[in-house]
Design an enzyme around this catalytic site. Structure first.
Site, PDB file in Angstrom:
ATOM      1  N   GLU A  44       0.841  -1.201   0.000  1.00 54.80           N
ATOM      2  CA  GLU A  44       0.000   0.000   0.000  1.00 54.80           C
ATOM      3  C   GLU A  44       0.879   1.254   0.000  1.00 54.80           C
ATOM      4  O   GLU A  44       1.266   1.751  -1.042  1.00 54.80           O
ATOM      5  CB  GLU A  44      -1.020  -0.053   1.138  1.00 54.80           C
ATOM      6  CG  GLU A  44      -1.952  -1.261   0.930  1.00 54.80           C
ATOM      7  CD  GLU A  44      -3.244  -1.233   1.720  1.00 54.80           C
ATOM      8  OE1 GLU A  44      -3.413  -0.366   2.591  1.00 54.80           O
ATOM      9  OE2 GLU A  44      -4.089  -2.105   1.463  1.00 54.80           O
TER      10      GLU A  44
HETATM   11  C1  HEC Z   1      -3.199   0.760  -2.061  1.00 54.90           C
HETATM   12  C2  HEC Z   1      -4.582   1.088  -1.820  1.00 54.90           C
HETATM   13  C3  HEC Z   1      -4.963   1.583  -0.433  1.00 54.90           C
HETATM   14  C4  HEC Z   1      -4.433   2.656   0.258  1.00 54.90           C
HETATM   15  C5  HEC Z   1      -3.313   3.551  -0.162  1.00 54.90           C
HETATM   16  C6  HEC Z   1      -5.218   2.753   1.479  1.00 54.90           C
HETATM   17  N1  HEC Z   1      -6.174   1.780   1.506  1.00 54.90           N
HETATM   18 FE1  HEC Z   1      -7.582   1.547   2.931  1.00 54.90          FE
HETATM   19  N2  HEC Z   1      -8.052  -0.240   2.162  1.00 54.90           N
HETATM   20  C7  HEC Z   1      -7.519  -0.792   1.013  1.00 54.90           C
HETATM   21  C8  HEC Z   1      -7.843  -2.205   0.949  1.00 54.90           C
HETATM   22  C9  HEC Z   1      -7.448  -3.166  -0.154  1.00 54.90           C
HETATM   23  C10 HEC Z   1      -8.584  -2.492   2.116  1.00 54.90           C
HETATM   24  C11 HEC Z   1      -9.091  -3.866   2.554  1.00 54.90           C
HETATM   25  C12 HEC Z   1      -7.878  -4.622   3.078  1.00 54.90           C
HETATM   26  C13 HEC Z   1      -8.210  -5.890   3.826  1.00 54.90           C
HETATM   27  O1  HEC Z   1      -9.352  -6.102   4.210  1.00 54.90           O
HETATM   28  O2  HEC Z   1      -7.285  -6.657   4.088  1.00 54.90           O
HETATM   29  C14 HEC Z   1      -8.726  -1.225   2.848  1.00 54.90           C
HETATM   30  C15 HEC Z   1      -9.477  -1.062   4.008  1.00 54.90           C
HETATM   31  C16 HEC Z   1      -9.655   0.156   4.637  1.00 54.90           C
HETATM   32  C17 HEC Z   1     -10.623   0.417   5.689  1.00 54.90           C
HETATM   33  C18 HEC Z   1     -11.624  -0.598   6.255  1.00 54.90           C
HETATM   34  C19 HEC Z   1     -12.977  -0.448   5.624  1.00 54.90           C
HETATM   35  C20 HEC Z   1     -13.840  -1.659   5.832  1.00 54.90           C
HETATM   36  O3  HEC Z   1     -14.925  -1.753   5.235  1.00 54.90           O
HETATM   37  O4  HEC Z   1     -13.460  -2.561   6.605  1.00 54.90           O
HETATM   38  C21 HEC Z   1     -10.469   1.726   6.060  1.00 54.90           C
HETATM   39  C22 HEC Z   1     -11.260   2.468   7.116  1.00 54.90           C
HETATM   40  C23 HEC Z   1      -9.384   2.274   5.265  1.00 54.90           C
HETATM   41  N3  HEC Z   1      -8.949   1.286   4.390  1.00 54.90           N
HETATM   42  C24 HEC Z   1      -8.838   3.544   5.412  1.00 54.90           C
HETATM   43  C25 HEC Z   1      -7.611   3.909   4.838  1.00 54.90           C
HETATM   44  C26 HEC Z   1      -6.794   5.036   5.273  1.00 54.90           C
HETATM   45  C27 HEC Z   1      -7.114   5.976   6.409  1.00 54.90           C
HETATM   46  C28 HEC Z   1      -5.699   5.064   4.445  1.00 54.90           C
HETATM   47  C29 HEC Z   1      -4.513   6.008   4.492  1.00 54.90           C
HETATM   48  C30 HEC Z   1      -3.745   6.019   5.719  1.00 54.90           C
HETATM   49  C31 HEC Z   1      -5.860   3.956   3.499  1.00 54.90           C
HETATM   50  N4  HEC Z   1      -7.009   3.265   3.793  1.00 54.90           N
HETATM   51  C32 HEC Z   1      -4.987   3.702   2.463  1.00 54.90           C
HETATM   52  C33 HEC Z   1      -6.778  -0.096   0.079  1.00 54.90           C
HETATM   53  C34 HEC Z   1      -6.036   1.025   0.379  1.00 54.90           C
END
Ligand code: HEC
Ligand code: HEC
Length: 314
Positions: free
Chosen positions: A125
């Site tokens: 990420e």
């Molecule tokens: C490269 C793409 C990417 C980036 C950059 C990213 N995310 Fe995500 N995010 C995801 C993915 C893929 C998941 C699900 C991962 C899993 O369940 O293992 C996720 C899950 C989440 C969730 C959970 C939502 C749920 O329905 O459970 C939240 C809240 C979230 N991210 C916030 C953030 C925040 C705040 C940042 C920055 C600090 C961030 N993400 C950066 C791809 C990204």
């Protein structure tokens, strides 16, 4: 007598199922006592959410994957992060994530605060260490100043405070006033006749056993192997055999905008997702007509998008 008692039970059951299935999405989510929301904190959190300097390359922000123009997802089957590597899972929306009882498809973070530093450090990420992240933020005077204003103390630029600010911002991303919410409030004309039939099917078929409450998820974990997936899901968190292939019930708020579907983004069409759910979770085939009606209902769960002005970063 026995009969009346049974009927009364059935009625209470039906009423309570109905009540839990038909809650309006509140405008304000639960807010933890140790992270009160102030407008300064929310603004700081928004800046951090949009700031690619939280990543090691300076190229990936939270908003790269949780893009406001795509209902805070990326419209990709699998997330693309650091150096365009595809991660193992689909990006869920952060809209209404403040109502979730756990974060991630496998529920490995309990709160938004706990969740927020995961992606910064994840290799696929943002691939950054927390020490580097803090060092970079401290070197930007406008950030140092804002952290001080919001959190006070001697050394306010910390990973914990960064997470708190981002979580506070995320708690503003609520999509109230969907056509379905207006229907619940008594506006019969807010949704079409087909959507009403779809809502009836959604309840009668038993979708509401898992997709209930204001955010259309009961927060539970259920076994599902979506097409092409070998993901062990909840098992990776708990190590319990029982949890193999279990995933958290997804919200269905704004689901018409958050395609492609499922933890591996393998399904592009909402009506196909509905059919798979019906087969996998309820063991019954939904006809094309039924899937179309349920889809029509699901479209009414698209709420008003929160107004997010892209911040000008220092
Ligand atoms: C490269 C793409 C990417 C980036 C950059 C990213 N995310 Fe995500 N995010 C995801 C993915 C893929 C998941 C699900 C991962 C899993 O369940 O293992 C996720 C899950 C989440 C969730 C959970 C939502 C749920 O329905 O459970 C939240 C809240 C979230 N991210 C916030 C953030 C925040 C705040 C940042 C920055 C600090 C961030 N993400 C950066 C791809 C990204
Ligand atoms: C036994 C619990 C359960 C039942 C019943 C259930 N679901 Fe689900 N639903 C889930 C889980 C768990 C997921 C997440 C699946 C994954 O990991 O991709 C999900 C995901 C979904 C998704 C995809 C959401 C997304 O963003 O990827 C849709 C659409 C959906 N369900 C609709 C339905 C419909 C329509 C019904 C009734 C026919 C139904 N569900 C019945 C548990 C359930």
């Amino acid at each position: 007598m026995k009969r009346t008692v049974l009927t009364a039970f059935a009625l209470i059951f039906a009423l309570s199922a109905e009540a839990s299935a038909t809650e309006l999405l509140p405008a304000v989510p639960p807010i933890p006592a140790d992270n009160t929301m102030t407008s300064e904190k929310v603004e700081l959190g928004k800046m951090l959410f949009f700031d690619p300097r939280l990543s090691s390359t300076g190229a990936v922000s939270c908003a790269s994957c949780h893009n406001p123009a795509f209902a805070f997802t990326d419209r990709l089957p699998l997330a693309l992060g650091h150096k365009h590597q595809a991660g193992p899972r689909n990006t869920p929306t952060v809209l209404n994530s403040a109502f979730l009882t756990s974060q991630f498809w496998d529920g490995r973070a309990a709160t938004l605060e706990e969740q927020a530093l995961g992606p910064v450090q994840a290799e696929v990420e943002m691939n950054e260490t927390l020490e580097n992240m803090v060092r970079k933020l401290k070197a930007i005077p406008a950030y140092a100043e804002r952290f001080k204003q919001v959190f006070g103390g001697k050394d306010p630029v910390t990973p914990e405070n960064t997470a708190k600010a981002m979580a506070a911002f995320e708690r503003t991303l609520i999509t109230t006033n969907s056509p379905f919410d207006r229907f619940l409030m008594g506006d019969e004309g807010a949704i079409s006749a087909d959507a009403k039939k779809g809502w009836e099917l959604f309840r009668n078929k038993g979708c509401t056993a898992c997709h209930n409450g204001p955010n259309f998820t009961n927060g539970g974990f259920f076994r599902i192997q979506v097409p092409g997936s070998t993901d062990l899901g909840r098992f990776e968190v708990t190590g319990n055999e029982d949890d193999k292939y279990k995933f958290r019930v997804q919200t269905l708020r704004n689901v018409a905008l958050t395609y492609p579907y499922f933890n591996n983004g393998s399904v592009a069409s909402l009506s196909d997702a509905v059919k798979i759910m019906s087969r996998e979770m309820l063991g019954v085939q939904a006809t094309d007509k039924e899937a179309a009606l349920i889809t029509e209902f699901l479209r009414t769960l698209t709420g008003e998008m929160p107004r997010v002005d892209v911040p000008v970063l220092p």
